[in-house]
Write a protein that holds these residues in place. Structure first.
Motif, mmCIF file in Angstrom:
data_model
loop_
_atom_site.group_PDB
_atom_site.id
_atom_site.type_symbol
_atom_site.label_atom_id
_atom_site.label_comp_id
_atom_site.label_asym_id
_atom_site.label_seq_id
_atom_site.Cartn_x
_atom_site.Cartn_y
_atom_site.Cartn_z
ATOM 1 N N GLY A 1 -7.059 4.389 -13.425
ATOM 2 C CA GLY A 1 -8.207 4.083 -13.093
ATOM 3 C C GLY A 1 -7.868 2.281 -13.542
ATOM 4 O O GLY A 1 -9.541 2.182 -13.268
ATOM 5 N N GLN A 2 -7.324 1.502 -13.069
ATOM 6 C CA GLN A 2 -7.745 0.578 -12.391
ATOM 7 C C GLN A 2 -7.355 0.492 -10.940
ATOM 8 O O GLN A 2 -8.341 -0.258 -10.815
ATOM 9 N N ARG A 3 -7.180 1.434 -10.264
ATOM 10 C CA ARG A 3 -7.232 1.320 -8.675
ATOM 11 C C ARG A 3 -8.413 1.828 -8.196
ATOM 12 O O ARG A 3 -9.178 1.232 -7.196
ATOM 13 N N ALA A 4 -9.002 3.317 -9.697
ATOM 14 C CA ALA A 4 -10.182 2.994 -9.152
ATOM 15 C C ALA A 4 -11.532 1.677 -8.847
ATOM 16 O O ALA A 4 -12.652 2.115 -8.218
ATOM 17 N N ALA A 5 -11.276 0.779 -9.702
ATOM 18 C CA ALA A 5 -12.430 -0.239 -10.220
ATOM 19 C C ALA A 5 -11.715 -0.951 -8.961
ATOM 20 O O ALA A 5 -12.023 -2.568 -9.298
ATOM 21 N N GLY A 6 -10.332 -1.092 -8.344
ATOM 22 C CA GLY A 6 -10.421 -1.839 -7.315
ATOM 23 C C GLY A 6 -8.628 -3.037 -7.734
ATOM 24 O O GLY A 6 -8.761 -3.412 -6.397
ATOM 25 N N VAL A 7 -7.996 -2.374 -9.175
ATOM 26 C CA VAL A 7 -7.207 -3.478 -8.736
ATOM 27 C C VAL A 7 -6.223 -2.587 -7.901
ATOM 28 O O VAL A 7 -5.414 -1.224 -7.964
ATOM 29 N N ASP A 8 -4.812 -3.864 -7.308
ATOM 30 C CA ASP A 8 -3.479 -2.890 -6.761
ATOM 31 C C ASP A 8 -2.787 -3.202 -7.653
ATOM 32 O O ASP A 8 -2.131 -3.925 -8.311
ATOM 33 N N ALA A 9 -2.330 -1.358 -7.989
ATOM 34 C CA ALA A 9 -1.199 -1.412 -8.658
ATOM 35 C C ALA A 9 0.121 -0.872 -8.168
ATOM 36 O O ALA A 9 -0.561 0.652 -7.824
ATOM 37 N N VAL A 10 1.488 -0.946 -8.707
ATOM 38 C CA VAL A 10 2.420 -0.180 -6.903
ATOM 39 C C VAL A 10 3.375 -0.617 -8.253
ATOM 40 O O VAL A 10 4.256 -0.840 -8.774
ATOM 41 N N GLU A 11 3.877 1.027 -8.555
ATOM 42 C CA GLU A 11 4.802 1.889 -9.246
ATOM 43 C C GLU A 11 6.716 1.464 -8.619
ATOM 44 O O GLU A 11 6.509 1.342 -7.404
ATOM 45 N N VAL A 12 7.088 0.670 -9.970
ATOM 46 C CA VAL A 12 8.293 0.609 -9.277
ATOM 47 C C VAL A 12 9.166 0.713 -10.110
ATOM 48 O O VAL A 12 8.978 1.553 -11.436
ATOM 49 N N GLY A 13 10.374 1.374 -9.204
ATOM 50 C CA GLY A 13 11.116 2.950 -10.480
ATOM 51 C C GLY A 13 12.347 1.157 -10.590
ATOM 52 O O GLY A 13 12.384 -0.204 -10.731
#
Length: 381
Positions: A113-125
């Motif tokens: 949901g954040q990415r759709a609003a313009g946030v850069d979020a990167v999943e990390v294992g």
């Protein structure tokens, strides 16, 4: 009794010399307005001086507050270029970590949901997490990296913005009355020393914003929400990002009055590690809560086991200005012509200050706002 001074030729008086008031002064002055700032204490003497300096988008879901945070993030980057060393801007990025796979899944949904609003979020294992933060607990299930998260030194940022604004600053002067015209319109403010005459007044008094509103005969339901921070001895950079547990997001959104705590851990350029964050509504009770401090220490050590052997040199606490719907009040108050509000940001005021200042400057000059101000309309209460 000394004669009260009268200062006219002002366009706006801002009540509050914290970072929000300073940002309002800065952006109002950039439009050519003549500005004065008045505060009963020193610069950053309230919530700002008790803050960690968080500039976060990571803890906000899609909606008006995230829009405000994204605009502010861009403005802070501009300010860091214009006022480089003084504000200690650090684009360290935020790292939200999860203890188990179920929490990773919840964070993944939140991030979408954040990415759709313009946030850069990167999943990390788990492996990538240890690369980003080598001293983090080995059993963490993963998390999300937010490169747009950053930090400033809040008191210095407030002081530098005020200085750069060129505003007249009156410290140690409590506003005792709002001056009104025959139709109830704002004419300025009164302190024990002087009258500051202006057709507009901005209430940027933070946790005391409700009391300033009462001077105008209106209600703004700002409540204090107490929080503690631990400060460790100086260390090598054992914490590289702003790292916090996933339950911090839920605590921010909660309206509970009870004590809530979730570890937010970050290093500083000077060496000490800052550990927050607690929330509780206990009025303006300044007494020390050993339970709050115990929880913070334990949760921080769970994220970074190396901290278990580190000395805590001091603690400090302050009061976040809380409004019931978790959104600040920004803009003109239709009940009192000439009165504007810029308060109620809770724990996000430092991060949201530049966009707030820009909205206030737009309202003062009747120019088109950079985003929709309706969700922050003070008349919603």
């Amino acid at each position: 009794m000394p004669k009260r001074q009268h200062q006219a030729s002002l366009d706006v008086v801002i009540i509050g010399a914290g970072v929000v008031g300073a940002a309002c002064a800065y952006y109002a002055a950039r439009t050519g307005l003549r500005v004065a700032v008045v505060d009963r204490g020193p610069v950053a003497g309230g919530t700002t001086g008790a803050g960690e300096g968080n500039l976060l988008v990571s803890d906000k879901g899609p909606g008006p507050e995230l829009d405000l945070a994204l605009l502010s993030a861009a403005l802070w980057r501009e300010l860091a270029r214009d006022l480089p060393r003084e504000i200690e801007y650090e684009a360290k990025g935020g790292l939200v970590v999860a203890a188990d796979e179920a929490t990773v899944k919840a964070l993944r949904s939140f991030a979408e949901g954040q990415r759709a609003a313009g946030v850069d979020a990167v999943e990390v294992g788990p492996g990538e997490l240890r690369e980003l933060e080598p001293h983090s607990a080995p059993d963490l299930a993963g998390g999300f990296l937010y490169p747009q998260d950053a930090q400033v030194q809040p008191a210095q940022a407030a002081a530098r913005l005020l200085s750069a604004s060129g505003a007249r600053v009156h410290l140690g002067e409590e506003v005792t009355a709002l001056l009104r015209g025959p139709a109830g319109e704002i004419r300025g403010v009164r302190t024990a020393r002087r009258d500051l005459l202006a057709p507009a007044v901005v209430n940027a008094a933070g946790t005391w914003g409700g009391a300033v509103a009462e001077l105008a005969g209106v209600t703004l339901p700002v409540l204090p929400r107490r929080g503690f921070v631990l400060v460790t001895e100086p260390l090598p950079r054992v914490v590289r990002h702003k790292v916090y547990a996933a339950d911090y997001i839920a605590d921010v959104a909660s309206g509970s009055a009870a004590l809530q705590s979730s570890a937010v851990v970050e290093g500083t350029p000077a060496g000490p590690v800052l550990i927050g964050a607690t929330r509780e509504r206990v009025g303006f009770d300044r007494s020390l809560s050993t339970e709050a401090l115990r929880r913070l220490a334990g949760q921080a050590a769970a994220l970074f086991p190396v901290l278990a052997q580190v000395r805590v040199l001091r603690t400090y606490h302050g009061f976040r200005p809380y409004l019931p719907d978790h959104l600040p009040a920004i803009g003109p108050d239709p009940r009192v012509p000439g009165l504007l509000h810029a308060c109620g940001h809770e724990g996000a005021g430092i991060g949201l200050a530049p966009a707030t200042g820009l909205l206030i400057a737009g309202a003062l000059t009747a120019t088109n706002p950079p985003l929709d101000p309706a969700p922050f309309d003070p008349s919603r209460f």
